[in-house]
Motif scaffolding. Structure first.
Motif, PDB file in Angstrom:
ATOM      1  N   THR B  69      83.104  18.180  -2.770  1.00 23.02           N
ATOM      2  CA  THR B  69      82.401  17.031  -3.366  1.00 23.02           C
ATOM      3  C   THR B  69      81.233  17.580  -4.181  1.00 23.02           C
ATOM      4  OG1 THR B  69      80.760  16.769  -1.634  1.00 23.02           O
ATOM      5  CG2 THR B  69      82.884  15.677  -1.286  1.00 23.02           C
ATOM      6  N   HIS B  70      80.516  16.672  -4.831  1.00 25.38           N
ATOM      7  CA  HIS B  70      79.337  17.095  -5.599  1.00 25.38           C
ATOM      8  C   HIS B  70      78.072  17.073  -4.745  1.00 25.38           C
ATOM      9  CE1 HIS B  70      81.990  15.951  -9.044  1.00 25.38           C
ATOM     10  NE2 HIS B  70      81.419  17.033  -9.538  1.00 25.38           N
ATOM     11  N   PHE B  71      78.243  17.287  -3.450  1.00 28.41           N
ATOM     12  CA  PHE B  71      77.082  17.091  -2.565  1.00 28.41           C
ATOM     13  C   PHE B  71      75.854  17.899  -2.976  1.00 28.41           C
ATOM     14  CE2 PHE B  71      74.584  17.918   1.292  1.00 28.41           C
ATOM     15  CZ  PHE B  71      74.285  16.613   1.618  1.00 28.41           C
ATOM     16  N   LEU B  72      76.084  19.154  -3.373  1.00 34.13           N
ATOM     17  CA  LEU B  72      74.935  19.976  -3.760  1.00 34.13           C
ATOM     18  C   LEU B  72      74.256  19.394  -5.003  1.00 34.13           C
ATOM     19  CD1 LEU B  72      76.319  23.543  -3.050  1.00 34.13           C
ATOM     20  CD2 LEU B  72      74.613  22.255  -1.742  1.00 34.13           C
ATOM     21  N   THR B  73      75.053  18.845  -5.908  1.00 36.42           N
ATOM     22  CA  THR B  73      74.478  18.174  -7.079  1.00 36.42           C
ATOM     23  C   THR B  73      73.694  16.936  -6.654  1.00 36.42           C
ATOM     24  OG1 THR B  73      76.532  18.837  -8.148  1.00 36.42           O
ATOM     25  CG2 THR B  73      75.055  17.407  -9.413  1.00 36.42           C
ATOM     26  N   TYR B  74      74.257  16.198  -5.677  1.00 38.23           N
ATOM     27  CA  TYR B  74      73.514  15.022  -5.182  1.00 38.23           C
ATOM     28  C   TYR B  74      72.147  15.439  -4.663  1.00 38.23           C
ATOM     29  CZ  TYR B  74      78.263  13.052  -4.804  1.00 38.23           C
ATOM     30  OH  TYR B  74      79.527  12.656  -5.031  1.00 38.23           O
ATOM     31  N   LEU B  75      72.162  16.529  -3.889  1.00 40.45           N
ATOM     32  CA  LEU B  75      70.885  17.000  -3.333  1.00 40.45           C
ATOM     33  C   LEU B  75      69.922  17.328  -4.460  1.00 40.45           C
ATOM     34  CD1 LEU B  75      71.641  19.391  -0.344  1.00 40.45           C
ATOM     35  CD2 LEU B  75      70.524  17.175  -0.281  1.00 40.45           C
ATOM     36  N   LEU B  76      70.420  18.064  -5.449  1.00 42.33           N
ATOM     37  CA  LEU B  76      69.567  18.446  -6.563  1.00 42.33           C
ATOM     38  C   LEU B  76      69.058  17.200  -7.289  1.00 42.33           C
ATOM     39  CD1 LEU B  76      68.442  20.804  -8.283  1.00 42.33           C
ATOM     40  CD2 LEU B  76      70.431  20.499  -9.770  1.00 42.33           C
ATOM     41  N   ASN B  77      69.961  16.242  -7.559  1.00 44.65           N
ATOM     42  CA  ASN B  77      69.554  15.005  -8.236  1.00 44.65           C
ATOM     43  C   ASN B  77      68.486  14.272  -7.439  1.00 44.65           C
ATOM     44  OD1 ASN B  77      71.331  15.504 -10.256  1.00 44.65           O
ATOM     45  ND2 ASN B  77      72.923  14.111  -9.507  1.00 44.65           N
ATOM     46  N   THR B  78      68.729  14.161  -6.129  1.00 46.25           N
ATOM     47  CA  THR B  78      67.755  13.482  -5.276  1.00 46.25           C
ATOM     48  C   THR B  78      66.401  14.158  -5.369  1.00 46.25           C
ATOM     49  OG1 THR B  78      69.524  12.908  -3.761  1.00 46.25           O
ATOM     50  CG2 THR B  78      67.284  12.734  -2.916  1.00 46.25           C
ATOM     51  N   PHE B  79      66.451  15.495  -5.326  1.00 47.22           N
ATOM     52  CA  PHE B  79      65.212  16.251  -5.385  1.00 47.22           C
ATOM     53  C   PHE B  79      64.501  16.030  -6.727  1.00 47.22           C
ATOM     54  CE2 PHE B  79      62.888  20.203  -6.252  1.00 47.22           C
ATOM     55  CZ  PHE B  79      62.054  20.216  -5.152  1.00 47.22           C
ATOM     56  N   LEU B  80      65.270  16.103  -7.828  1.00 41.72           N
ATOM     57  CA  LEU B  80      64.663  15.915  -9.155  1.00 41.72           C
ATOM     58  C   LEU B  80      64.051  14.526  -9.291  1.00 41.72           C
ATOM     59  CD1 LEU B  80      67.280  17.577 -11.540  1.00 41.72           C
ATOM     60  CD2 LEU B  80      65.018  18.432 -10.879  1.00 41.72           C
ATOM     61  N   VAL B  81      64.837  13.522  -8.904  1.00 40.18           N
ATOM     62  CA  VAL B  81      64.327  12.145  -8.998  1.00 40.18           C
ATOM     63  C   VAL B  81      63.094  11.994  -8.121  1.00 40.18           C
ATOM     64  CG1 VAL B  81      64.830   9.737  -8.441  1.00 40.18           C
ATOM     65  CG2 VAL B  81      66.547  11.128  -9.608  1.00 40.18           C
ATOM     66  N   GLY B  82      63.177  12.489  -6.887  1.00 44.34           N
ATOM     67  CA  GLY B  82      62.052  12.370  -5.957  1.00 44.34           C
ATOM     68  C   GLY B  82      60.794  13.000  -6.519  1.00 44.34           C
ATOM     69  N   MET B  83      60.905  14.217  -7.033  1.00 46.79           N
ATOM     70  CA  MET B  83      59.723  14.910  -7.546  1.00 46.79           C
ATOM     71  C   MET B  83      59.143  14.169  -8.752  1.00 46.79           C
ATOM     72  SD  MET B  83      59.281  17.105  -5.383  1.00 46.79           S
ATOM     73  CE  MET B  83      57.972  18.175  -5.935  1.00 46.79           C
ATOM     74  N   ALA B  84      60.016  13.708  -9.640  1.00 51.07           N
ATOM     75  CA  ALA B  84      59.527  12.986 -10.820  1.00 51.07           C
ATOM     76  C   ALA B  84      58.831  11.694 -10.399  1.00 51.07           C
ATOM     77  CB  ALA B  84      60.684  12.685 -11.761  1.00 51.07           C
ATOM     78  N   VAL B  85      59.434  11.003  -9.425  1.00 53.10           N
ATOM     79  CA  VAL B  85      58.824   9.750  -8.961  1.00 53.10           C
ATOM     80  C   VAL B  85      57.482  10.035  -8.300  1.00 53.10           C
ATOM     81  CG1 VAL B  85      59.064   7.866  -7.301  1.00 53.10           C
ATOM     82  CG2 VAL B  85      61.004   8.517  -8.733  1.00 53.10           C
ATOM     83  N   VAL B  86      57.421  11.106  -7.504  1.00 50.15           N
ATOM     84  CA  VAL B  86      56.148  11.467  -6.869  1.00 50.15           C
ATOM     85  C   VAL B  86      55.099  11.732  -7.941  1.00 50.15           C
ATOM     86  CG1 VAL B  86      54.986  13.311  -5.596  1.00 50.15           C
ATOM     87  CG2 VAL B  86      57.081  12.317  -4.703  1.00 50.15           C
ATOM     88  N   ALA B  87      55.476  12.471  -8.986  1.00 54.41           N
ATOM     89  CA  ALA B  87      54.513  12.800 -10.031  1.00 54.41           C
ATOM     90  C   ALA B  87      54.004  11.543 -10.725  1.00 54.41           C
ATOM     91  CB  ALA B  87      55.147  13.748 -11.051  1.00 54.41           C
ATOM     92  N   ILE B  88      54.924  10.659 -11.107  1.00 52.12           N
ATOM     93  CA  ILE B  88      54.523   9.419 -11.790  1.00 52.12           C
ATOM     94  C   ILE B  88      53.641   8.581 -10.873  1.00 52.12           C
ATOM     95  CG2 ILE B  88      55.373   7.220 -12.718  1.00 52.12           C
ATOM     96  CD1 ILE B  88      57.859   8.768 -13.686  1.00 52.12           C
ATOM     97  N   THR B  89      54.048   8.501  -9.594  1.00 46.27           N
ATOM     98  CA  THR B  89      53.286   7.701  -8.639  1.00 46.27           C
ATOM     99  C   THR B  89      51.862   8.237  -8.493  1.00 46.27           C
ATOM    100  OG1 THR B  89      55.341   7.305  -7.451  1.00 46.27           O
ATOM    101  CG2 THR B  89      53.300   6.782  -6.299  1.00 46.27           C
ATOM    102  N   LEU B  90      51.742   9.558  -8.373  1.00 43.38           N
ATOM    103  CA  LEU B  90      50.400  10.141  -8.211  1.00 43.38           C
ATOM    104  C   LEU B  90      49.548   9.852  -9.439  1.00 43.38           C
ATOM    105  CD1 LEU B  90      50.962  13.639  -6.580  1.00 43.38           C
ATOM    106  CD2 LEU B  90      49.907  11.626  -5.566  1.00 43.38           C
ATOM    107  N   ILE B  91      50.137  10.055 -10.617  1.00 43.81           N
ATOM    108  CA  ILE B  91      49.364   9.896 -11.849  1.00 43.81           C
ATOM    109  C   ILE B  91      48.831   8.472 -11.981  1.00 43.81           C
ATOM    110  CG2 ILE B  91      49.601   9.786 -14.370  1.00 43.81           C
ATOM    111  CD1 ILE B  91      51.519  12.234 -14.074  1.00 43.81           C
ATOM    112  N   ILE B  92      49.612   7.495 -11.516  1.00 46.28           N
ATOM    113  CA  ILE B  92      49.172   6.107 -11.675  1.00 46.28           C
ATOM    114  C   ILE B  92      48.444   5.592 -10.435  1.00 46.28           C
ATOM    115  CG2 ILE B  92      49.962   3.733 -12.049  1.00 46.28           C
ATOM    116  CD1 ILE B  92      52.122   4.929 -13.871  1.00 46.28           C
ATOM    117  N   ALA B  93      48.972   5.893  -9.260  1.00 49.53           N
ATOM    118  CA  ALA B  93      48.409   5.269  -8.051  1.00 49.53           C
ATOM    119  C   ALA B  93      47.039   5.830  -7.687  1.00 49.53           C
ATOM    120  CB  ALA B  93      49.374   5.440  -6.876  1.00 49.53           C
TER     121      ALA B  93
END
Lengths: 343, 281
Positions: B69-93
């Motif tokens: 399956t693409h599980f490793l890609t899922y993990l990477l995607n989750t990580f990328l999305v998570g980090m980007a969301v954390v960054a945006i959240t920090l910058i605004i919140a």
């Protein structure tokens, strides 16, 4: 060293006026105390001098320069907060060094100055500690050391002794006064404690409800209060005020003493004093009671020093006298002092 | 005698409670582990003891998950999305929470509550209008749709959480920093943020886990397998019709949830630690 001039300063918080048209000039190198009950605007005034609050109207001039709308960092003032406001995540050394670091002083000079300031307050051995590991007195010293380390032109203190216990407070008061003399920095000190104000101040500014009631040396304030507020706020117990027509006559409790051969002359007024209550305080006795006719009897207090040992019992009446020159007269409507005595 | 007996009783009761709670928290992990390594025959046979290995363990499920399956890609995607969301959240919140906590008297509180209320609007209501937005911006099938939409719920929550942290930092300290030569911004960066570090770490963890376990938006916006995150990739790729591939499914859940559990266990204490102790008497 610097002069602080406040020109017609007012501060409004919404609909409430915290400071109302205050005019005040410090004298270079003096120790000026702002005294008043809590909520009288003294802390707000101090914060405006520091630049943490901006006045709603009026101007603040430090050393001839108008600083009314300048941020705190441009004013070269130091302030010690009531809470000491130490940086909890920094060691004592870094706390004291902080004002120097923000000014870009080089490392060796910082070390030298911090050690000198710490030595001055006897906290040289605490430099590697964090604020939470210090006692109240030590924290206060750190705050003071941090304030003096950058050689400010004005020194602002907001009730710095109120967090110390009573014994420590007396010695801290003495230390504070000595070190201010030594540095000769113009100091503005806020307190609600009249003992502190009398003991520390070169001059005292008495404030209430945002207004300055009187500015003067401690003896002036005590002996010639400008109005009934000052008369009753300064002194413990406060000045006795009795009604005499349109005038209120005031005299200090320690001037109201048992009548005797020495008081039977033109210079004294004698009253029958109906004693209601007596407090024995060791060095003195406080005698509470009423004087004057029934219609307008007034409650007064007499403060008898320990060397006057005549027996006094509650419920009885004794002749008590007060020297005429110790009596102050106030206008009943305005509360202002009528006879200034300074002619 | 009484007191020592009472003490034993109280300690015993405490340990009993903690044991129940520990079993309650650890059981799902035990279940995931055992399902990951059990052979299908062992797993599906109703006569076997479900809590034990009745047949020798196997790595087949893991192999399927990782390589078929693409599980490793899922993990990477989750990580990328998570980090980007954390960054945006920090910058605004962070600035939002700071100014709401400090500047607006009275209004700050109300605005804060208003912001928090937006967090309570469920994604089930929002995903249709938001999918129109995503389409309008050409973001379908792109991780960017998730990166831009997840902050709509992480920011309100984290702003609210941080406001509380900023309020615990005495105003005196930053005013002191301003008197000691910093601007308001300088005081915030050099004095307030270091003191709020526990709060900031907390929102980093929260923003990351919120975006990690988000399901509806991810399901709506992403259908290409290689763009999926763990939260939708595992259930959509490993449940085929009504066939649940429990082994790989549990393996996926185990791998994704273990790091989060570890982070929570070891860091949460530190987040809560009283950082401002000793600042003001």
């Amino acid at each position: 060293m610097a002069r602080v001039e406040l020109e017609n300063i007012s501060k409004l918080f919404g609909a409430t006026t915290a400071v109302n048209e205050v005019n005040l000039q410090t004298i270079e190198g003096e120790f000026l105390v702002l005294l008043g009950p809590s909520g009288c605007g003294k802390t707000t005034l101090l914060r405006m001098i520091a630049g943490i609050e901006t006045p709603s109207s009026g101007d603040i001039v430090i050393d001839g320069e108008k600083v009314t709308h300048l941020p705190p960092r441009t004013r070269n003032i130091a302030m010690v907060f009531q809470s000491y406001a130490l940086y909890p995540h920094m060691t004592v050394f870094k706390n004291i060094a902080f004002p120097l670091r923000t000014r870009g002083v080089d490392r060796t000079a910082i070390r030298e100055k911090v050690e000198q300031a710490a030595g001055m307050f006897g906290i040289g051995s605490l430099l590697e500690r964090k604020p939470r590991e210090l006692s109240g007195g030590e924290r206060q010293r750190v705050a003071l050391a941090r304030a003096i380390v950058r050689e400010p032109s004005v020194f602002l203190l907001d009730e710095p002794l109120s967090n110390l216990d009573a014994i420590l407070r007396a010695s801290a008061r003495e230390e504070l006064r000595l070190f201010q003399r030594r540095l000769g920095v113009t100091t503005v000190y806020v307190t609600h404690d009249q003992v502190e104000a009398m003991g520390l101040g070169d001059r005292i500014v008495v404030m209430n409800k945002g207004r300055v009631h009187q500015v003067g040396t401690p003896p002036e304030i005590y002996q010639w209060p400008a109005d009934t507020f000052v008369a009753t706020f300064v002194g413990s117990p406060p000045m006795n005020l009795i009604e005499q027509g349109d005038v209120l006559a005031g005299f200090r409790p320690e001037t109201f003493l048992p009548a005797g051969p020495a008081t039977e002359n033109e210079g004294f007024v004698t009253y029958p004093f109906q004693v209601t209550w007596l407090e024995y305080l060791g060095a003195e006795r406080l005698v509470y009671g009423d004087i004057g006719e029934k219609c307008c009897a007034r409650h007064v207090v007499s403060r008898l020093p320990g060397n006057i040992s005549i027996p006094i019992e509650p419920g009885k009446t004794y002749p008590f006298a007060v020297a005429k020159k110790a009596i102050r007269h106030f206008d009943r409507a305005s509360g202002r002092l009528i006879d200034t005595g300074k002619t | 005698m009484m007191t020592s007996a009472g003490k034993v009783f109280r300690t015993g009761r405490l340990y009993a409670l903690l044991s129940i709670f520990a079993v309650f928290s650890a059981f799902p992990f035990y279940w995931m582990i055992i399902a990951t390594f059990k052979r299908d025959h062992d797993l599906f046979s109703p006569t076997n003891n479900p809590f034990l290995f009745n047949e020798p363990p196997t790595l087949d499920h893991l192999r399927l998950l990782l390589f078929d399956t693409h599980f490793l890609t899922y993990l990477l995607n989750t990580f990328l999305v998570g980090m980007a969301v954390v960054a945006i959240t920090l910058i605004i919140a962070v600035p939002a929470a700071y100014s709401l906590a400090r500047w607006a008297r009275g209004w700050g509180e109300m605005l804060g509550i208003g912001i928090f209320l937006t967090y309570l609007v469920p994604p089930a209501i929002l995903f249709i209008p938001l999918s129109r937005f995503a389409a309008a911006f050409g973001l379908q099938e792109s991780l960017w749709s998730l990166i831009l939409i997840y902050p709509t719920f992480t920011i309100p929550f984290c702003t609210w959480l941080l406001m509380g942290f900023f309020k615990t930092i005495p105003r005196d300290i930053e005013e002191q920093a301003m008197i000691d030569g910093l601007s308001r911004l300088g005081a915030m960066v050099k004095v307030v943020l270091p003191l709020a570090i526990s709060g900031i770490l907390t929102i980093v963890v929260f923003a990351f886990t919120l975006s990690m376990h988000e399901f509806i938006y991810a399901l709506t916006f992403i259908s290409v397998s290689a763009k999926k995150t763990v939260s939708i990739g595992v259930p959509t790729e490993l449940v085929r019709g009504d066939v649940f591939q429990w082994g790989p499914l549990m393996a996926g859940a185990l791998i994704a949830s273990t790091p989060v559990a570890v982070v929570y266990t070891f860091f949460l204490d530190r987040f809560i630690a009283g950082f401002t102790m000793g600042a003001v008497k």
